[in-house]
Motif scaffolding. Sequence first.
Motif: not given
Length: 306
Positions: A171-175
Amino acid sequence: MANIYLKNGEIEKAKQLLIKKLEKYPHSHYLHKKLAEICEQLGEIDIAIDEYIKASDINKEDYNLTMQVAKLISTTNRNNEAIRILNDLLKRKPDYYEASCLLGDILYDQENYKEAINVYMSALAYHPEQYDLYYNIGMMFTRLNDFQSAKEYYDKAAKLNSLLYRAKFDLAQISLLYNEIEEAEKYLEECINDEELSDEVYYYLAYIYMMKRDKEKAIQYLNIAVEENEELYKRACKEDIFRPIISKINKPTNTAKHRNKNKITVKELATMKHLRKTNEVVANLSKRDISTIQELKRKQMEKERE
């Protein structure tokens, strides 16, 4: 008697005893199953498969036998045969969670991500509480570059299991892909407690603080990351964003660690790498460019589902 032999480590004696007994009782479900287990233990996979099949033919309601056949066949690279067996098994027992997971894994290995999503989605109808299914769906959508859908399922997985740090890390990488820096930072800070992810977490936190123009914090986090995993120093040297601070990063010594990620699956590592490569590709795009790309991808996926 065979169990006594097994307990004493006399596997071959147990095997020969069962073979002899099967001559007298060829329709014994239990004897075929026990012989299959012993052959599997001996590494005689083809014989084990044959014996599991014989046991399954005698007792068709023992779905675990069919599952074991599919599992062993998949280890012999006969994936299409395993897929056929698992699809048939799920028609007879659609709520068989392990069968759905194995089928999804095999389809993933074949890069058939859309079909894997269908399998996991079907399983969700029977196991809506299984966060692994949401996480797996998130990984499949990630590999299809449908990051909006991936984010939705990662988020559901993380809500069901607050300790599912892999989902939060993705989720952090997608953000970051969407330039949502504060949200990415929040997810990363939640992942620090994962020992096998912490090196990557500190690396990305350093990346974020460079984006925020806070060089001191970036240096601090990048040094921690490099100390935990010397390979990250090589990666940082190649990243333009770290160029202003790379001279202040401690070079790994001969005793520096190389982080082994034994608990992270091949599928998880591949997904993390895919997201990292995607982030590298879009690093120079504007937020509007990224939104446009994602919207086009979303429409394309919706059209394909129709």
